[in-house]
Scaffold this motif. Structure first.
Motif, PDB file in Angstrom:
ATOM      1  N   THR A   1      -0.617  -2.074   5.537  1.00 50.14           N
ATOM      2  CA  THR A   1       0.038  -1.610   6.762  1.00 50.14           C
ATOM      3  C   THR A   1      -0.137  -2.629   7.880  1.00 50.14           C
ATOM      4  OG1 THR A   1      -0.372   0.687   6.139  1.00 50.14           O
ATOM      5  CG2 THR A   1       0.168   0.247   8.448  1.00 50.14           C
TER       6      THR A   1
ATOM      7  N   SER B   1       7.087  -7.157  -1.692  1.00 50.00           N
ATOM      8  CA  SER B   1       7.179  -5.785  -1.186  1.00 50.00           C
ATOM      9  C   SER B   1       6.789  -4.792  -2.267  1.00 50.00           C
ATOM     10  CB  SER B   1       8.596  -5.501  -0.679  1.00 50.00           C
ATOM     11  OG  SER B   1       8.913  -6.322   0.429  1.00 50.00           O
ATOM     12  N   GLU B   2       7.274  -5.034  -3.493  1.00 48.41           N
ATOM     13  CA  GLU B   2       6.940  -4.138  -4.605  1.00 48.41           C
ATOM     14  C   GLU B   2       5.450  -4.195  -4.921  1.00 48.41           C
ATOM     15  OE1 GLU B   2       9.475  -5.482  -7.708  1.00 48.41           O
ATOM     16  OE2 GLU B   2      11.268  -4.479  -6.910  1.00 48.41           O
TER      17      GLU B   2
ATOM     18  N   ARG C   1       3.517  -2.209  -2.176  1.00 47.33           N
ATOM     19  CA  ARG C   1       3.826  -0.804  -1.990  1.00 47.33           C
ATOM     20  C   ARG C   1       2.655   0.112  -2.387  1.00 47.33           C
ATOM     21  NH1 ARG C   1       8.223  -0.492  -4.670  1.00 47.33           N
ATOM     22  NH2 ARG C   1       9.580  -0.945  -2.896  1.00 47.33           N
TER      23      ARG C   1
ATOM     24  N   GLU D   1       0.826   2.800   0.146  1.00 46.34           N
ATOM     25  CA  GLU D   1       0.867   4.234  -0.129  1.00 46.34           C
ATOM     26  C   GLU D   1      -0.531   4.835  -0.191  1.00 46.34           C
ATOM     27  OE1 GLU D   1       3.110   4.460  -3.709  1.00 46.34           O
ATOM     28  OE2 GLU D   1       5.075   4.284  -2.694  1.00 46.34           O
TER      29      GLU D   1
END
Length: 363
Positions: A7, A335-336, A339, A343
């Protein structure tokens, strides 16, 4: 690389993109040459013969040149790709585009309306010096510009004080006005002593008008610390009492001066009054606000779009396409990869990032 959460990483990327937006807020994809004379942001290119170029051309066509930002100029047409645009070297091939945005191979006709002064050599003010970004001096642009070509002036030059005398009173990181200068928030526009002197007859008529106090905020004399505030003057004061003509002076105009000048204009006889002719023919932009042309806002939505733009301006098309494709692919995979960290709120370590790039190098 220190450990951060996914984040935080994404937040920092957004901050970098926002900062880039501030530095390059408009979409630099269109040269203003075909729009003709505009009041626009102008940049001087000292590499190509001290020409004036628009915002887009300063980014797309003159990336590696010696560029000086001049801010706004009235009635200016972009010189990029015109007969004034001198090539960087005699070896420049004739089949190259003269302007990378207009794609013209032959030089276009340069505007005859453009006015050039020492600003286009990177010099400013009556002291004829280059802009010093580390100086604590305040600089003001002349809003009239009829004599000085909208030059920028140091506050100490406006009041006729030497740089050495004034500099001793300032700290390097402190913006302090020179003695004799009025507070910046007390006026909206500045007219230099050169332009006032050129049109002295009209300015004396203006200052003797009953509505003068609604327009003129201050009269700043050069070579004297005396600064006369015309907002406290008598409405019926004779012209001869406004100034004795022995000392040059600059003027500052109040906020909303355009509306007040329009009111003054309405009181004048359009057929016989010379002040009316002055306001109507010579300086209509002071009465009717002359807006600055702005390029459309940048429609790019992310760092990849900006990288794409820069790549296209500096390398061959084939290389740019390959580079953009690789960049977008890498961004998608990163990005993948991030992720699951985002999360779950897991920390992304330097080792995680290194593992990602090492894995991609093997692909």
């Amino acid at each position: 690389m220190s450990d951060i959460s996914a984040t935080e990483y994404l937040s920092r990327q957004q901050e970098l993109e926002d900062e880039a937006r501030k530095l390059m807020p408009w979409d630099p994809r269109s040269c203003t040459y075909e729009k003709g004379a505009l009041r626009q942001q102008v940049f001087a290119c000292r590499t190509h013969g001290n020409i004036g170029i628009c915002y887009s051309c300063s980014i797309q066509c003159h990336t590696s040149c010696d560029i000086v930002e001049l801010f706004t100029k009235r009635n200016f047409t972009c010189d990029c790709g015109t007969e004034r645009d001198k090539p960087k070297s005699e070896n420049q091939q004739t089949n190259e585009f003269r302007c990378q945005l207009r794609k013209n191979r032959e030089p276009d006709v340069a505007s005859l309306q453009n006015v050039y002064g020492h600003n286009f050599h990177g010099l400013f003010c009556s002291c004829n010096e280059e802009y010093d970004p580390d100086s604590s001096a305040v600089m003001l642009q002349c809003v009239l510009g009829a004599e000085c070509n909208e030059d920028w002036y140091h506050d100490y030059c406006i009041v006729g004080k030497g740089k050495e005398k004034q500099g001793a009173k300032r700290k390097a990181d402190e913006e302090t006005l020179a003695d004799g200068m009025p507070p910046l928030d007390s006026f909206d526009a500045f007219i230099c002593w050169k332009c006032v002197s050129k049109y002295d007859y009209y300015f004396q008529k203006l200052m003797s008008h009953s509505l003068a106090e609604e327009v003129i905020a201050h009269r700043i004399q050069r070579g004297s610390l005396e600064e006369k505030d015309l907002s406290r003057s008598d409405k019926k004061r004779p012209i001869d009492d406004v100034t004795d003509g022995s000392i040059d002076y600059s003027l500052t105009l109040k906020h909303g001066y355009s509306k007040q000048l329009a009111k003054i204009k309405e009181t004048l006889d359009k057929k016989t009054d010379k002040l009316y002719k002055f306001l109507d023919d010579l300086v209509p932009f002071l009465v009717n606000d002359d807006p600055v042309y702005e390029e459309p806002e940048d429609t790019a939505t992310g760092a990849d779009d900006m990288v794409s733009l820069l790549l296209q301006s500096s390398v061959q098309r084939e290389q740019a396409v390959a580079g953009i494709s690789a960049f977008n692919s890498l961004k998608t995979r990163l990005s993948e990869y991030l992720r699951p960290f985002a999360e779950s709120g897991r920390v992304v370590s330097g080792e995680d990032i290194n593992n990602f790039f090492e894995g991609n190098e093997k692909k």
